[in-house]
Design a protein around this motif. Structure first.
Motif, PDB file in Angstrom:
ATOM      1  N   ALA A 510      42.592  39.314  31.667  1.00  0.00           N
ATOM      2  CA  ALA A 510      41.260  38.957  32.166  1.00  0.00           C
ATOM      3  C   ALA A 510      41.255  37.588  32.824  1.00  0.00           C
ATOM      4  O   ALA A 510      40.461  37.333  33.745  1.00  0.00           O
ATOM      5  CB  ALA A 510      40.248  38.996  31.020  1.00  0.00           C
ATOM      6  N   ALA A 511      42.129  36.692  32.394  1.00  0.00           N
ATOM      7  CA  ALA A 511      42.142  35.330  32.945  1.00  0.00           C
ATOM      8  C   ALA A 511      42.551  35.297  34.409  1.00  0.00           C
ATOM      9  O   ALA A 511      42.279  34.322  35.115  1.00  0.00           O
ATOM     10  CB  ALA A 511      43.083  34.449  32.125  1.00  0.00           C
ATOM     11  N   ARG A 512      43.174  36.353  34.897  1.00  0.00           N
ATOM     12  CA  ARG A 512      43.617  36.373  36.294  1.00  0.00           C
ATOM     13  C   ARG A 512      42.441  36.516  37.262  1.00  0.00           C
ATOM     14  O   ARG A 512      42.620  36.409  38.477  1.00  0.00           O
ATOM     15  CB  ARG A 512      44.636  37.480  36.505  1.00  0.00           C
ATOM     16  N   ALA A 513      41.248  36.715  36.731  1.00  0.00           N
ATOM     17  CA  ALA A 513      40.056  36.722  37.584  1.00  0.00           C
ATOM     18  C   ALA A 513      39.648  35.313  37.984  1.00  0.00           C
ATOM     19  O   ALA A 513      38.823  35.135  38.891  1.00  0.00           O
ATOM     20  CB  ALA A 513      38.900  37.405  36.846  1.00  0.00           C
ATOM     21  N   LEU A 514      40.212  34.309  37.327  1.00  0.00           N
ATOM     22  CA  LEU A 514      39.868  32.916  37.605  1.00  0.00           C
ATOM     23  C   LEU A 514      40.729  32.377  38.739  1.00  0.00           C
ATOM     24  O   LEU A 514      41.791  32.917  39.048  1.00  0.00           O
ATOM     25  CB  LEU A 514      40.075  32.085  36.335  1.00  0.00           C
ATOM     26  N   PRO A 515      40.312  31.277  39.383  1.00  0.00           N
ATOM     27  CA  PRO A 515      41.057  30.752  40.543  1.00  0.00           C
ATOM     28  C   PRO A 515      42.460  30.308  40.170  1.00  0.00           C
ATOM     29  O   PRO A 515      42.663  29.620  39.163  1.00  0.00           O
ATOM     30  CB  PRO A 515      40.209  29.552  40.987  1.00  0.00           C
ATOM     31  N   GLY A 516      43.424  30.684  40.989  1.00  0.00           N
ATOM     32  CA  GLY A 516      44.800  30.258  40.792  1.00  0.00           C
ATOM     33  C   GLY A 516      45.136  29.066  41.663  1.00  0.00           C
ATOM     34  O   GLY A 516      44.280  28.514  42.370  1.00  0.00           O
ATOM     35  N   ALA A 570      28.397  38.808  44.295  1.00  0.00           N
ATOM     36  CA  ALA A 570      29.590  38.098  43.813  1.00  0.00           C
ATOM     37  C   ALA A 570      29.332  37.477  42.447  1.00  0.00           C
ATOM     38  O   ALA A 570      30.215  37.456  41.575  1.00  0.00           O
ATOM     39  CB  ALA A 570      29.996  37.022  44.819  1.00  0.00           C
ATOM     40  N   ALA A 571      28.108  36.974  42.231  1.00  0.00           N
ATOM     41  CA  ALA A 571      27.754  36.400  40.932  1.00  0.00           C
ATOM     42  C   ALA A 571      27.789  37.467  39.848  1.00  0.00           C
ATOM     43  O   ALA A 571      28.271  37.233  38.725  1.00  0.00           O
ATOM     44  CB  ALA A 571      26.379  35.753  41.004  1.00  0.00           C
ATOM     45  N   GLN A 572      27.292  38.655  40.169  1.00  0.00           N
ATOM     46  CA  GLN A 572      27.308  39.749  39.194  1.00  0.00           C
ATOM     47  C   GLN A 572      28.731  40.153  38.831  1.00  0.00           C
ATOM     48  O   GLN A 572      29.049  40.396  37.658  1.00  0.00           O
ATOM     49  CB  GLN A 572      26.539  40.955  39.746  1.00  0.00           C
ATOM     50  N   GLU A 573      29.595  40.240  39.831  1.00  0.00           N
ATOM     51  CA  GLU A 573      30.982  40.621  39.573  1.00  0.00           C
ATOM     52  C   GLU A 573      31.698  39.573  38.721  1.00  0.00           C
ATOM     53  O   GLU A 573      32.469  39.912  37.814  1.00  0.00           O
ATOM     54  CB  GLU A 573      31.725  40.824  40.895  1.00  0.00           C
ATOM     55  N   LEU A 574      31.428  38.300  39.000  1.00  0.00           N
ATOM     56  CA  LEU A 574      32.069  37.255  38.216  1.00  0.00           C
ATOM     57  C   LEU A 574      31.528  37.259  36.785  1.00  0.00           C
ATOM     58  O   LEU A 574      32.291  37.053  35.830  1.00  0.00           O
ATOM     59  CB  LEU A 574      31.848  35.888  38.870  1.00  0.00           C
ATOM     60  N   GLY A 579      32.769  38.247  31.132  1.00  0.00           N
ATOM     61  CA  GLY A 579      32.509  39.000  29.913  1.00  0.00           C
ATOM     62  C   GLY A 579      33.771  39.661  29.386  1.00  0.00           C
ATOM     63  O   GLY A 579      34.008  39.715  28.166  1.00  0.00           O
ATOM     64  N   ARG A 580      34.596  40.181  30.316  1.00  0.00           N
ATOM     65  CA  ARG A 580      35.864  40.802  29.898  1.00  0.00           C
ATOM     66  C   ARG A 580      36.834  39.779  29.322  1.00  0.00           C
ATOM     67  O   ARG A 580      37.762  40.133  28.592  1.00  0.00           O
ATOM     68  CB  ARG A 580      36.495  41.522  31.099  1.00  0.00           C
ATOM     69  N   LEU A 581      36.616  38.519  29.631  1.00  0.00           N
ATOM     70  CA  LEU A 581      37.438  37.456  29.062  1.00  0.00           C
ATOM     71  C   LEU A 581      36.846  36.937  27.755  1.00  0.00           C
ATOM     72  O   LEU A 581      37.572  36.666  26.790  1.00  0.00           O
ATOM     73  CB  LEU A 581      37.562  36.305  30.075  1.00  0.00           C
ATOM     74  N   GLN A 582      35.534  36.808  27.713  1.00  0.00           N
ATOM     75  CA  GLN A 582      34.879  36.263  26.522  1.00  0.00           C
ATOM     76  C   GLN A 582      35.092  37.138  25.294  1.00  0.00           C
ATOM     77  O   GLN A 582      35.348  36.632  24.194  1.00  0.00           O
ATOM     78  CB  GLN A 582      33.381  36.096  26.786  1.00  0.00           C
ATOM     79  N   THR A 625      31.578  27.857  26.416  1.00  0.00           N
ATOM     80  CA  THR A 625      31.728  27.693  27.860  1.00  0.00           C
ATOM     81  C   THR A 625      31.453  28.986  28.617  1.00  0.00           C
ATOM     82  O   THR A 625      30.642  29.022  29.550  1.00  0.00           O
ATOM     83  CB  THR A 625      33.133  27.181  28.192  1.00  0.00           C
ATOM     84  N   LEU A 626      32.135  30.062  28.234  1.00  0.00           N
ATOM     85  CA  LEU A 626      31.976  31.314  28.979  1.00  0.00           C
ATOM     86  C   LEU A 626      30.559  31.878  28.856  1.00  0.00           C
ATOM     87  O   LEU A 626      30.002  32.391  29.819  1.00  0.00           O
ATOM     88  CB  LEU A 626      32.999  32.339  28.495  1.00  0.00           C
TER      89      LEU A 626
END
Length: 929
Positions: A510-516, A570-574, A579-582, A625-626
């Motif tokens: 799930a963390a791969r959804a964050l900026p690299g 885009a806000a909804q998708e993020l 949520g999949r990370l939290q 945070t999440l």
């Protein structure tokens, strides 16, 4: 080279036959070891610097002044850091002279001569066979100089001179040196002790506080006792109320105490605080906003504990983890030396400091603030625990760790000197404390609002989200890094637990959804990948489309309503991706926490503490945070939740985009402050010299204090105390508003600064509301001030950190300094080193989205006036720190409203004059006769 025999037959002083060079704004002085002096222009100085190896003080600063990038020099500051690690010195020739007991220089020629004298003195100190050493200087110097086959081509220029003084010109026996860098091996380990019982409830009454204060005043520091002041005794009596048992659950005995400059509020509150701690075997936390005040308070406690060993147990300075050196980071940096010899000098100086430091504090402690600028941040500041990667008891250095040792000492101390941010975060999250304190003193209490604003805000930005990805995934792309990621940090804790391992895998996925890495370039190219980058790309597009002054040199912002096409989606998708990370983060935290119960009989103490620490980290980044970020995203395109203000922004530095994202702040951040710190505290003092407003209406002024400190939200009313300053401000100060200088004409503004600084003869602080104006004035006045013998320093100009600039300014009576808010808040310069303050403009609050919301909530224009009066009061309060100080305060803004005159003490008249008159008054008032 000159060779001088020392008293020890095997040690020789090998002195470099190198000229000394000092450079000003327009001329430089060149002094040979034979005493030949040559005054040269800066162009010639640059040629000589690049041609010869010279004696200099702060090579990087000299290079910036001469516009010279690459050169080799014998920098006296490097030698000082090697010979006297963890010892304070102002990084100037005058500072070196004072630290080494040499004659104080007077002018550029004397500065150059001081460099030659300091060289001899430092090498003499090093050659003393009785000189106390906590590390191996021979082996370290030899390696820094290219020994061990590791650092040829990066040789430390001082190595041969240091080795000669140490009596080992050929290096250490056996020529093995790298082991000397492993200074952690000789460090003592701390041991576990039983938890402290809860503190008692014995009160400290007013008369008790007065008696303890009298004892403190009679105690000697450096042979001096403090002068008793009736106001100080009254103040100690008032704040003692916070050290009596509370009568109401969930709300502390709160004292709002304003003490004018000169009252001596530090000893005033330390008297009841220290007495309560002794009587009840409890801990009082003293919280400040600036590091400078933390160390001042620590110094005052020398009166109570004259034995350093006793004081070390009774008094502890606490800061966030990111302020301390991490021994694991140091070990890994040392291990890289054979393959990265260019860091030998930096690491050699670092290990010398690590062996000598009191507590490993790299921010305001005994670490030289100028060292990172000198040898680079790559092997200095990056050795701190700056990224939340601590593995706690899994680390081999855990029982020697500076941070862990400080935390344990703080649990048993009488007085802990911390900062507002740490106090608030620990109260909200539990922090590192097994039991939170019940008694607090918030010094610099006028900053409680700002500290709470930072502590309880939500920033969903590129930097924050990419930092979370790095914390979760570790180093990516084959890079060598300390960044281990969550899997490596917890894999042994979930070994054999299939469900726990599955949660870790889910987190990693799930963390791969964050900026690299490389997100900045992708956003500029509008090529974002993944939910977070696509959202941030759309945010950036909206900011550029709607922000006022989109070509501004400074940061940009806009509202979150009416999002541009695609932003809401885009806000909804993020939000879904977060949520999949939290979910697995929270489940992993719960599963690890369950081990504390299920395996209570089997877990050793270190593993328990490690699990507790990991759970806190997962909770902070998962549940807190999440969840906060997801709540923010749900509001994109809708009305912000009541009590909050949201906006989109681009943070800029020197016209370059540094960060982009969505921001959420409380309109009133004292609400969560009261809900966390206030609800668990039994007694609290909030104190400052500038706590109330200056409208002239006593009730209105105290109401402003209640709003800014959160007292207005307490269930029980605060005790209010006001103790006036003993200083004669009408006789000792002048306040002038210059009414014939156009504030939008930088030529006129610079001329005003120049003439006022010259009239004062130095000791002048120029404060600016914009960095560009500061730089423009600096460029125009540096040369004429130098011609008059007044050195000029500038924040955002000299490349030095603020604390180092203030140290220089404090140490040189003729120096002048230009700075912004950070200088205004952090400067404490008694005596003639600060006798003139000049503001370029009325320091109105910045009219941004957040301020607009607060302005509407807190009284409109009255709120603007309150903030501005506070800033003026704070600046004016820097002028007179002792009874015999004199000072002049000047505003170069003819639009200064008369209603703001309440910022100045009663009886001080605000005069509106022309520049010529202001110059005359300044000259005659500060230089009578």
């Amino acid at each position: 080279m000159d060779i001088v025999q020392s008293s020890a037959p095997t040690r020789r002083l090998l002195l470099p036959d190198a000229p000394a060079l000092v450079a000003g704004a327009r001329k430089a002085v060149w002094l040979t070891s034979d005493g030949e002096v040559d005054t040269i222009d800066l162009g010639e100085a640059r040629l000589r610097l690049q041609r010869d190896v010279l004696l200099v003080c702060h090579a990087k600063a000299l290079g910036r002044r001469l516009n010279a990038d690459r050169f080799t020099a014998l920098d006296l500051l490097e030698l000082f850091a090697f010979v006297h690690p963890a010892r304070f010195v102002v990084p100037t020739p005058r500072g070196l002279a004072e630290a080494l007991g040499l004659p104080k220089p007077d002018g550029a020629e004397d500065d150059a001569l001081t460099l030659i004298r300091a060289t001899r003195q430092l090498l003499t100190d090093l050659s003393d066979p009785d000189f106390e050493e906590k590390s191996d200087p021979v082996a370290i110097a030899w390696f820094m100089g290219g020994g061990g086959g590791g650092s040829q081509g990066y040789s430390w220029p001082w190595a041969s001179f240091a080795l000669s003084a140490l009596g080992a010109p050929n290096g250490p026996p056996g020529r093995r040196a790298l082991g000397a860098f492993q200074v952690w091996k000789a460090m003592p380990e701390w041991e576990d002790e039983a938890p402290e019982p809860p503190p008692g409830q014995l009160p400290v009454h007013a008369n008790d506080a007065r008696r303890r204060l009298a004892d403190l005043l009679q105690a000697s520091i450096l042979g001096k006792v403090a002068e008793p002041r009736p106001q100080q005794s009254d103040y100690a009596s008032a704040v003692s109320t916070a050290f009596t048992p509370r009568a109401n659950p969930g709300t502390p005995n709160l004292v709002l105490a304003e003490a004018g400059t000169g009252v001596g509020k530090t000893l005033g509150y330390l008297a009841p605080a220290s007495l309560w701690a002794e009587r009840n075997r409890g801990t009082v936390w003293i919280s400040t906003y600036t590091r400078n005040l933390q160390h001042q308070i620590d110094g005052e406690l020398d009166r109570l504990h004259t034995d350093p060993a006793v004081k070390s147990r009774k008094v502890v300075l606490r800061k966030g983890r990111e302020n301390y050196l991490c021994l694991l980071n140091l070990e890994e940096a040392v291990a890289s030396l054979p393959s990265q010899p260019m860091y030998a000098t930096a690491l050699g100086l670092m290990v010398r400091w690590v062996a000598a430091t009191r507590d490993g504090d790299m921010q305001g402690g005994d670490f030289p603030g100028w060292l990172p600028d000198l040898v680079g941040r790559a092997r200095t500041m990056t050795l701190a625990d700056r990224r939340g990667e601590c593995i706690f008891s899994a680390c081999q250095h855990y029982r020697k760790c500076f941070i862990e040792n400080t935390i344990r000492r703080a649990r048993k101390a009488d007085i802990v000197i911390a900062n507002h941010a740490l106090v608030m975060i620990q109260a909200a999250l539990g922090g590192d404390e097994a039991a939170l304190p019940t008694r607090y003193v918030f010094d610099e209490g006028h900053h409680v609002f700002d500290a709470a604003d930072s502590a309880f805000a939500g920033h969903l930005t590129a930097q924050e989200t990419s930092e979370l990805r790095r914390w979760l995934l570790g180093a990516e792309g084959g890079r060598t890094s300390r960044a281990r990621g969550i899997k490596r940090r917890v894999e042994d804790l979930v070994a054999g637990d299939e469900e726990g391992l599955a949660m870790v895998d889910a987190i990693v996925h799930a963390a791969r959804a964050l900026p690299g890495e490389g997100w900045g370039n992708r956003l500029i190219d509008e090529m974002g990948t993944g939910p977070a980058e696509i959202f941030l790309l759309m945010v950036r597009r909206q900011v550029h489309a709607r922000a006022h002054g989109r070509d501004s040199f400074y940061s940009l912002e806009t509202e979150t309503i009416e999002p541009v096409e695609g932003l809401a989606a885009a806000a909804q998708e993020l939000e879904k991706a977060l949520g999949r990370l939290q979910t697995p983060l929270e489940h992993l935290a719960n599963r690890l926490a369950a081990r504390l119960d299920n395996e209570a009989a089997e877990l050793d103490s270190d593993t328990r503490r490690r699990i507790e620490a990991v759970c806190r980290s997962l909770q902070r980044r998962g549940s807190v945070t999440l969840k906060g970020w997801r709540d923010m995203l749900k509001c994109v395109g809708q009305l912000t939740s009541p009590g909050f203000v949201d906006w989109f922004g681009i943070e800029r530095q020197d016209g370059r985009d540094m960060d982009v994202g969505m921001y959420r702040h409380y309109v009133d951040p004292t609400i969560p402050f009261v809900a966390t710190v206030g609800s668990q505290a039994h007694g609290m003092v909030v104190t400052s010299a500038t706590l109330t407003d200056g409208t002239g209406d006593v009730e209105q002024d105290w109401l402003a204090a209640s709003v800014r400190t959160g007292a207005v939200h307490m269930a029980w009313p605060a005790l209010r105390a006001s103790v006036p300053s003993p200083f004669d401000y009408p006789a000792r100060t002048r306040v002038m508003v210059v009414n014939d200088v156009r504030k939008d004409d930088l030529v006129q503004v610079a001329a005003a600064y120049r003439e006022l600084f010259l009239a004062a003869g130095g000791g002048a602080l120029g404060l600016f509301t914009a960095i560009s104006r500061l730089r423009g004035v600096y460029q125009r006045i540096a040369e004429p001030l130098e011609l008059a013998g007044l050195p000029l320093y500038g924040q955002h100009v000299d490349g030095l950190d603020v604390s180092t600039l203030i140290d220089i300014f404090r140490g040189e009576e003729q120096a002048c300094l230009l700075g912004t808010d950070a200088v205004r808040d952090g400067v404490d310069v008694p005596g003639r080193s600060l006798r003139l303050i000049v503001f370029d403009r009325v320091p109105w609050p910045r009219p941004d989205i957040l301020h607009r919301a607060r302005r509407e909530a807190f009284g409109g224009k009255r709120y603007d006036d309150m903030i501005t009066r506070l800033r003026l009061k704070q600046a004016f309060g820097r002028l007179v720190r002792r009874a015999d100080d004199t000072g002049v305060f000047v505003l170069l803004d003819p639009m200064m409203p008369s209603r703001l005159a309440g910022a100045f003490p009663e009886g001080v008249e605000m005069q509106r004059v022309g520049l010529a008159e202001a110059v005359r008054v300044t000259r005659e008032f500060l230089n009578p006769g």
